[in-house]
Structures are given as structure tokens and as C-alpha cells.
Design a protein around this motif. Structure first.
Motif, PDB file in Angstrom:
ATOM      1  N   GLY A  23       8.182  21.646  97.709  1.00  0.00           N
ATOM      2  CA  GLY A  23       8.183  22.271  99.033  1.00  0.00           C
ATOM      3  C   GLY A  23       6.871  22.850  99.492  1.00  0.00           C
ATOM      4  N   SER A  24       5.882  22.980  98.589  1.00  0.00           N
ATOM      5  CA  SER A  24       4.637  23.653  98.983  1.00  0.00           C
ATOM      6  C   SER A  24       3.783  22.806  99.916  1.00  0.00           C
ATOM      7  CB  SER A  24       3.823  24.016  97.737  1.00  0.00           C
ATOM      8  OG  SER A  24       3.379  22.850  97.061  1.00  0.00           O
ATOM      9  N   GLU A  25       3.934  21.492  99.856  1.00  0.00           N
ATOM     10  CA  GLU A  25       3.092  20.602 100.655  1.00  0.00           C
ATOM     11  C   GLU A  25       3.903  20.048 101.827  1.00  0.00           C
ATOM     12  OE1 GLU A  25       0.249  18.257  97.892  1.00  0.00           O
ATOM     13  OE2 GLU A  25       2.035  18.665  96.688  1.00  0.00           O
ATOM     14  N   GLN A  26       4.384  20.952 102.661  1.00  0.00           N
ATOM     15  CA  GLN A  26       5.192  20.524 103.791  1.00  0.00           C
ATOM     16  C   GLN A  26       5.100  21.531 104.919  1.00  0.00           C
ATOM     17  OE1 GLN A  26       9.310  19.510 102.869  1.00  0.00           O
ATOM     18  NE2 GLN A  26       9.117  17.831 104.333  1.00  0.00           N
ATOM     19  N   SER A  27       5.141  20.996 106.131  1.00  0.00           N
ATOM     20  CA  SER A  27       5.157  21.809 107.336  1.00  0.00           C
ATOM     21  C   SER A  27       6.307  21.301 108.196  1.00  0.00           C
ATOM     22  CB  SER A  27       3.832  21.674 108.086  1.00  0.00           C
ATOM     23  OG  SER A  27       3.844  22.423 109.283  1.00  0.00           O
ATOM     24  N   SER A  64      20.404  33.817  98.873  1.00  0.00           N
ATOM     25  CA  SER A  64      20.940  33.666  97.511  1.00  0.00           C
ATOM     26  C   SER A  64      22.025  32.611  97.432  1.00  0.00           C
ATOM     27  CB  SER A  64      21.488  35.004  97.014  1.00  0.00           C
ATOM     28  OG  SER A  64      22.454  35.523  97.916  1.00  0.00           O
ATOM     29  N   HIS A  65      22.595  32.200  98.581  1.00  0.00           N
ATOM     30  CA  HIS A  65      23.641  31.179  98.602  1.00  0.00           C
ATOM     31  C   HIS A  65      23.085  29.794  98.910  1.00  0.00           C
ATOM     32  CE1 HIS A  65      26.835  34.474  99.685  1.00  0.00           C
ATOM     33  NE2 HIS A  65      26.272  34.643  98.503  1.00  0.00           N
ATOM     34  N   MET A  66      21.756  29.690  98.991  1.00  0.00           N
ATOM     35  CA  MET A  66      21.125  28.436  99.405  1.00  0.00           C
ATOM     36  C   MET A  66      20.337  27.810  98.252  1.00  0.00           C
ATOM     37  SD  MET A  66      21.947  27.742 102.533  1.00  0.00           S
ATOM     38  CE  MET A  66      20.644  26.726 103.247  1.00  0.00           C
ATOM     39  N   HIS A  67      19.738  26.661  98.540  1.00  0.00           N
ATOM     40  CA  HIS A  67      18.963  25.932  97.537  1.00  0.00           C
ATOM     41  C   HIS A  67      17.651  26.657  97.240  1.00  0.00           C
ATOM     42  CE1 HIS A  67      16.514  24.538 100.912  1.00  0.00           C
ATOM     43  NE2 HIS A  67      17.629  24.142 101.507  1.00  0.00           N
ATOM     44  N   LYS A  68      16.962  26.226  96.195  1.00  0.00           N
ATOM     45  CA  LYS A  68      15.790  26.942  95.690  1.00  0.00           C
ATOM     46  C   LYS A  68      14.637  27.021  96.684  1.00  0.00           C
ATOM     47  CE  LYS A  68      16.584  28.673  91.617  1.00  0.00           C
ATOM     48  NZ  LYS A  68      16.392  30.123  91.383  1.00  0.00           N
ATOM     49  N   VAL A  69      14.415  25.978  97.450  1.00  0.00           N
ATOM     50  CA  VAL A  69      13.302  26.030  98.397  1.00  0.00           C
ATOM     51  C   VAL A  69      13.583  27.066  99.485  1.00  0.00           C
ATOM     52  CG1 VAL A  69      11.983  24.740 100.120  1.00  0.00           C
ATOM     53  CG2 VAL A  69      12.543  23.675  97.928  1.00  0.00           C
ATOM     54  N   TYR A  70      14.807  27.095  99.985  1.00  0.00           N
ATOM     55  CA  TYR A  70      15.179  28.117 100.975  1.00  0.00           C
ATOM     56  C   TYR A  70      15.030  29.506 100.357  1.00  0.00           C
ATOM     57  CZ  TYR A  70      17.801  30.234 104.864  1.00  0.00           C
ATOM     58  OH  TYR A  70      18.177  30.983 105.958  1.00  0.00           O
ATOM     59  N   GLN A  71      15.444  29.659  99.124  1.00  0.00           N
ATOM     60  CA  GLN A  71      15.279  30.953  98.449  1.00  0.00           C
ATOM     61  C   GLN A  71      13.805  31.319  98.327  1.00  0.00           C
ATOM     62  OE1 GLN A  71      17.367  31.111  94.706  1.00  0.00           O
ATOM     63  NE2 GLN A  71      19.295  30.420  95.606  1.00  0.00           N
ATOM     64  N   GLY A  72      12.977  30.315  98.026  1.00  0.00           N
ATOM     65  CA  GLY A  72      11.553  30.584  97.914  1.00  0.00           C
ATOM     66  C   GLY A  72      10.939  31.030  99.223  1.00  0.00           C
ATOM     67  N   LEU A  73      11.400  30.437 100.320  1.00  0.00           N
ATOM     68  CA  LEU A  73      10.854  30.780 101.635  1.00  0.00           C
ATOM     69  C   LEU A  73      11.358  32.132 102.136  1.00  0.00           C
ATOM     70  CD1 LEU A  73      11.152  27.302 103.429  1.00  0.00           C
ATOM     71  CD2 LEU A  73       9.095  28.338 102.456  1.00  0.00           C
ATOM     72  N   PHE A  74      12.658  32.364 101.998  1.00  0.00           N
ATOM     73  CA  PHE A  74      13.268  33.531 102.642  1.00  0.00           C
ATOM     74  C   PHE A  74      13.919  34.520 101.668  1.00  0.00           C
ATOM     75  CE2 PHE A  74      13.535  29.936 105.662  1.00  0.00           C
ATOM     76  CZ  PHE A  74      12.733  30.431 106.674  1.00  0.00           C
ATOM     77  N   GLY A  75      14.028  34.172 100.407  1.00  0.00           N
ATOM     78  CA  GLY A  75      14.732  35.001  99.435  1.00  0.00           C
ATOM     79  C   GLY A  75      14.259  36.434  99.329  1.00  0.00           C
ATOM     80  N   PRO A  76      12.948  36.709  99.351  1.00  0.00           N
ATOM     81  CA  PRO A  76      12.495  38.101  99.248  1.00  0.00           C
ATOM     82  C   PRO A  76      13.035  39.005 100.357  1.00  0.00           C
ATOM     83  CG  PRO A  76      10.683  36.624  98.740  1.00  0.00           C
ATOM     84  CD  PRO A  76      11.814  35.761  99.233  1.00  0.00           C
ATOM     85  N   LEU A  77      13.436  38.439 101.485  1.00  0.00           N
ATOM     86  CA  LEU A  77      14.044  39.249 102.553  1.00  0.00           C
ATOM     87  C   LEU A  77      15.357  39.859 102.091  1.00  0.00           C
ATOM     88  CD1 LEU A  77      13.521  36.821 105.582  1.00  0.00           C
ATOM     89  CD2 LEU A  77      12.114  38.807 104.982  1.00  0.00           C
ATOM     90  N   GLU A  78      15.987  39.214 101.107  1.00  0.00           N
ATOM     91  CA  GLU A  78      17.250  39.698 100.553  1.00  0.00           C
ATOM     92  C   GLU A  78      17.034  40.469  99.258  1.00  0.00           C
ATOM     93  OE1 GLU A  78      21.659  37.867  99.308  1.00  0.00           O
ATOM     94  OE2 GLU A  78      19.971  36.523  99.684  1.00  0.00           O
ATOM     95  N   GLY A  79      15.769  40.531  98.803  1.00  0.00           N
ATOM     96  CA  GLY A  79      15.462  41.219  97.557  1.00  0.00           C
ATOM     97  C   GLY A  79      15.357  40.306  96.360  1.00  0.00           C
ATOM     98  N   LEU A  80      15.413  38.977  96.566  1.00  0.00           N
ATOM     99  CA  LEU A  80      15.257  38.049  95.451  1.00  0.00           C
ATOM    100  C   LEU A  80      13.807  38.055  94.976  1.00  0.00           C
ATOM    101  CD1 LEU A  80      17.348  34.961  96.685  1.00  0.00           C
ATOM    102  CD2 LEU A  80      18.128  37.035  95.523  1.00  0.00           C
ATOM    103  N   ASP A  81      13.611  37.836  93.677  1.00  0.00           N
ATOM    104  CA  ASP A  81      12.263  37.879  93.104  1.00  0.00           C
ATOM    105  C   ASP A  81      12.126  36.794  92.044  1.00  0.00           C
ATOM    106  OD1 ASP A  81       9.702  38.715  92.797  1.00  0.00           O
ATOM    107  OD2 ASP A  81      10.174  40.591  91.781  1.00  0.00           O
ATOM    108  N   ASN A  82      10.881  36.500  91.698  1.00  0.00           N
ATOM    109  CA  ASN A  82      10.578  35.500  90.666  1.00  0.00           C
ATOM    110  C   ASN A  82      11.251  34.153  90.955  1.00  0.00           C
ATOM    111  OD1 ASN A  82       8.998  37.262  88.991  1.00  0.00           O
ATOM    112  ND2 ASN A  82      10.921  38.243  88.362  1.00  0.00           N
TER     113      ASN A  82
END
Length: 317
Positions: A211-215, A187-205
Motif C-alpha cells: 500500500g505504500s506505493e499508491q495514490s 479495527s474492523h477493516m483490512h490491514k491497509v485501512y488500519q495502517g491509514l486510519f487506525g491511529p485515529l481509533e488508537g491502534l498502534d504498531n
């Protein structure tokens, strides 16, 4: 003897401090957030609090940097410099401020160490120095800046190489890549980080613009910190630049899937088209393996995500 860490309350710096303190070393943490340590929720540092000395220092304030290093000079093995504004969309919104922190802050550390006779410095650099060069990126891959952040990291490395050559200092560059894990709330990071890992903290939507086309080879913070310490503690090295990462590229959409699997429910995450930042991947870590004995523990992204989830769950209780 002790080790001084600039930015020692940051994500990577705090884990470097923790692992060194667990070895029984005294660790001097120079960080602007030092006066707020008790409110930062860094439970692993609280475990080794008796081994820490906290100093509130702005790396752009040369006089304060000098005073602190002078005060501790006689007990120092060396300095690990981790103060940096990380890559992200906000970096270019305030370019002079962020470039100053990354470039001038680093120069202030080198110059102070030169004057005070502190020989050993490990500079936390970045794989951003390779820009968008195709991976695997070896340490001999030429410099290429594809954004301002990368340019600031290249400058920090070049300052260090010249200080080493000119003044006989021992400045080493740890080229880090994308770091995740305990100590940083999504929740303290940028949107792509939130998209990748946010649900681990309970973030949603979470709706990230790209960021989707990257490895990329995302690296667990424990592995990053362990590699930095190995570089710092090596008595002699035959090179000055070392890649420190997992060395394993993972598609961003796979991370989203793995996170959903770990939390046990569907996540409403959408990553927009294109890359998050212009980077090649992965970093080649064979030099660190051979010369430092570095071996990342969390090469399976699933295991790293599970460990991150445990920390976030415990931190919320």
C-alpha cells in the motif's frame, strides 16, 4: 413514499439511510444484521430510528428478497442496492461466496424489481470496473477487470444495463471508490485501512503488507452517500453510469502523515511496498458535477480525517 436500501446497515448504505431519513422519508433497510442493530453503534441511525423499518434479509435468498419487496412495493419510490463484499485480500480467499453475493445478489434484486414493477434502482458499483486504466478515469473508459471484485462489479452493471434495455427499467450505476469515515471502525477493516486510519481509533504498531506505493482518491462516506442520493433523486439522467468520489488522489504515505498530525503523536505504522489493489486513479467526476450537481465536501483529506477522528472519539466514550 419510501426508499428501500439493501445493505442499509453497511458503511455507505447506513449513511444513505440517514440522509434520506433526515429528509423525512421512510427508509426500509434490508440487511442481515438488522436483528443486531442496537449493538452496532450506529449513533447517527439511532437519531432517525423512527423513520426506519428494519428487515433481516439475505440477498442470496431470492424468496425472502421477493417477500420483503412485495410487502413494501406500493409505497416505494425505488431501491438503492448496496449489498456487496468490498475489495480486499480476503475476497479471493472465498471467491464463489463473494462473487455470488456481488453478482447473484444484484441479479436477485433486479429480477424481483422487474416482476413487481419497481422501475428505479441505483446500483452501488465501483471504480474497480476500470481496473488499472490510467486516470483520470471517465465513465466512457472501457471495462477492465484486474481482479475478481472488479469482475463482479462489471457483471452487476451489465445485468442492470440489459434489464433497463430489455424491460424498460431505470437502473443507474454509482461508481464508488475508496471510502473512509464515520460508521466504520478501522479495527474492523483490512490491514491497509488500519495502517491509514487506525491511529485515529488508537491502534498502534500496524504493519500492512503493501500500500505504500499508491495514490487513490479516498472519499469521505458523507460525500459518497450524498452523491448516491443525488443520482437516485434525479428525475431524468442522460447517462446510466456516474463516478462518485472525491476526484482528488492522495498518496497513502501523506494520509499516514496527516493522521499522525491529527492525533498529535508519532504513529508506528508501516505500509509495505507496492499497491494495495491494482487500480488507476483518480475518477473523473465531471459528469456527476454537471448532471447531478454533485460537489464533494471533503476534498481536503485533512478535513475528512479530522471529521472521522471526532466520530471515533465520540464513539469510544
Amino acid at each position: 413514499m419510501s426508499v428501500l436500501i439493501t445493505g442499509g446497515l453497511g458503511h455507505v448504505g447506513s449513511w444513505v439511510a440517514y440522509l434520506l431519513a433526515k429528509q423525512g422519508k421512510k427508509v426500509i433497510i434490508c440487511d442481515m444484521a438488522a436483528n443486531h442493530f442496537e449493538r452496532m453503534g450506529l449513533n447517527y441511525l439511532e437519531e432517525v430510528r423512527d423513520q426506519l423499518i428494519l428487515e433481516s434479509v439475505d440477498m442470496l435468498d431470492y424468496h425472502s428478497v421477493f417477500e420483503v419487496l412485495l410487502r413494501h412495493r406500493d409505497e416505494l419510490e425505488g431501491v438503492i442496492h448496496s449489498v456487496s463484499v468490498i475489495a480486499g485480500p480476503y475476497f479471493q480467499e472465498h471467491p464463489f461466496k463473494h462473487l455470488s453475493i456481488n453478482a447473484m445478489g444484484t441479479l436477485n434484486v433486479y429480477e424481483t424489481c422487474r416482476i413487481l414493477g419497481i422501475q428505479k434502482v441505483v446500483n452501488m458499483s465501483s471504480g474497480a470496473v476500470y481496473g488499472d486504466a490510467q486516470g483520470p478515469q471517465h465513465e466512457d473508459t472501457p471495462y477492465k477487470a484486474t481482479d475478481l471484485y472488479g469482475a463482479s462489479k462489471i457483471s452487476g452493471e451489465l445485468y442492470g444495463l440489459q434489464y433497463s434495455d430489455t424491460y424498460g427499467m431505470d437502473i443507474r450505476n454509482a461508481r464508488l471508490f475508496f471510502v473512509y469515515g464515520p460508521g466504520k471502525r478501522p479495527s474492523h477493516m483490512h490491514k491497509v485501512y488500519q495502517g491509514l486510519f487506525g491511529p485515529l481509533e488508537g491502534l498502534d504498531n500496524i504493519q500492512a503488507p503493501n500500500g505504500s506505493e499508491q495514490s487513490l482518491d479516498w472519499t469521505h462516506v458523507y460525500d459518497t452517500a450524498s452523491g448516491i442520493i443525488k443520482l437516485f433523486e434525479a428525475e431524468q439522467v442522460t447517462h446510466r453510469n456516474f463516478n462518485i468520489s472525491s476526484g482528488v488522489p492522495v498518496d497513502h504515505l501523506k494520509i499516514v502523515e496527516e493522521v499522525a498530525s491529527v492525533v498529535g503523536k508519532k504513529t508506528n505504522v508501516k505500509l509495505g511496498p507496492g499497491p494495495f489493489v491494482v487500480r488507476g486513479s483518480p475518477l473523473d467526476i465531471s459528469r456527476a458535477r454537471k448532471e447531478l450537481g454533485f460537489e464533494p465536501r471533503f476534498t481536503d483529506i485533512r478535513e475528512g480525517i479530522e471529521d472521522y477522528y471526532k466520530w471515533l472519539q465520540a464513539a469510544q466514550t
